[in-house]
Design a protein around this motif. Structure first.
Motif, PDB file in Angstrom:
ATOM      1  N   UNK A   1       3.952  -0.625  -4.245  1.00 55.22           N
ATOM      2  CA  UNK A   1       2.956  -1.866  -4.391  1.00 55.22           C
ATOM      3  C   UNK A   1       2.306  -1.853  -3.221  1.00 55.22           C
ATOM      4  N   UNK A   2       0.987  -1.720  -3.208  1.00 52.24           N
ATOM      5  CA  UNK A   2       0.098  -1.760  -1.999  1.00 52.24           C
ATOM      6  C   UNK A   2      -1.030  -3.105  -2.400  1.00 52.24           C
ATOM      7  N   UNK A   3      -1.159  -3.701  -1.451  1.00 51.38           N
ATOM      8  CA  UNK A   3      -1.980  -5.071  -1.511  1.00 51.38           C
ATOM      9  C   UNK A   3      -2.885  -5.071  -0.393  1.00 51.38           C
ATOM     10  N   UNK A   4      -4.058  -5.293  -0.775  1.00 55.68           N
ATOM     11  CA  UNK A   4      -5.259  -5.088   0.241  1.00 55.68           C
ATOM     12  C   UNK A   4      -5.661  -6.363   0.795  1.00 55.68           C
ATOM     13  N   UNK A   5      -4.796  -7.099   1.222  1.00 48.39           N
ATOM     14  CA  UNK A   5      -4.832  -8.607   1.625  1.00 48.39           C
ATOM     15  C   UNK A   5      -3.441  -8.946   2.173  1.00 48.39           C
ATOM     16  N   UNK A   6      -3.504  -9.655   3.279  1.00 48.92           N
ATOM     17  CA  UNK A   6      -2.358 -10.296   3.848  1.00 48.92           C
ATOM     18  C   UNK A   6      -2.077 -11.486   2.943  1.00 48.92           C
ATOM     19  N   UNK A   7      -1.141 -11.771   2.502  1.00 46.20           N
ATOM     20  CA  UNK A   7      -0.711 -12.931   1.514  1.00 46.20           C
ATOM     21  C   UNK A   7       0.702 -13.353   1.903  1.00 46.20           C
TER      22      UNK A   7
END
Length: 140
Positions: free
Chosen positions: A53-59
């Motif tokens: 899973x790639x998330x384009x934001x730091x969460x």
């Protein structure tokens, strides 16, 4: 297939094949405003098949949920196209509202607002027990 890298965000790697949608739902990734890429059944030299899973934001991530689903997951933090942190997970000692007690006589079956709390009692066999009624739950 070509999937671009993450410029700034998070890459969840080495997810057991088929578990990525469960992670997507439990972490509520449908609620974030940026791109989330799910790669299923990717070839892995170490595991045979894996999900990513790639998330384009730091969460903020719930590492307990991730560790419970698959303790082999690697959490990679990327900033400006460079890997800045890599976290390896393990089974959490305590879980709240991730798994639910199946015992119909448990207080959690009657009182809807009570937090479903489980504690790890056997790390080797991946067994959790309900904090209220001691019912057993084995990680699959």
């Amino acid at each position: 297939m070509n999937i671009d890298g993450v410029k700034t965000g998070i890459v969840l790697d080495h997810i057991k094949a088929g578990k990525s949608m469960m992670i997507y739902q439990l972490l509520h990734l449908d609620k974030i405003d940026n791109t989330v890429a799910i790669i299923q059944n990717a070839t892995s030299a170490k595991y045979g098949r894996k999900d990513i899973i790639k998330i384009d934001q730091l969460i903020d991530l719930d590492f307990d949920v991730l560790g419970y689903i698959d303790s082999n997951i690697t959490v990679n933090i990327v900033k400006d196209g460079k890997l800045v942190d890599k976290k390896h997970l393990e089974l959490p000692e305590k879980l709240d509202d991730v798994i639910f007690c199946k015992n119909p006589r448990c207080i959690t079956s009657v009182e809807q607002e009570i937090v479903h709390s489980f504690r790890l009692t056997d790390r080797e066999n991946k067994i959790y027990r309900c904090a209220y009624c001691d019912a057993e739950h084995k990680v699959k």
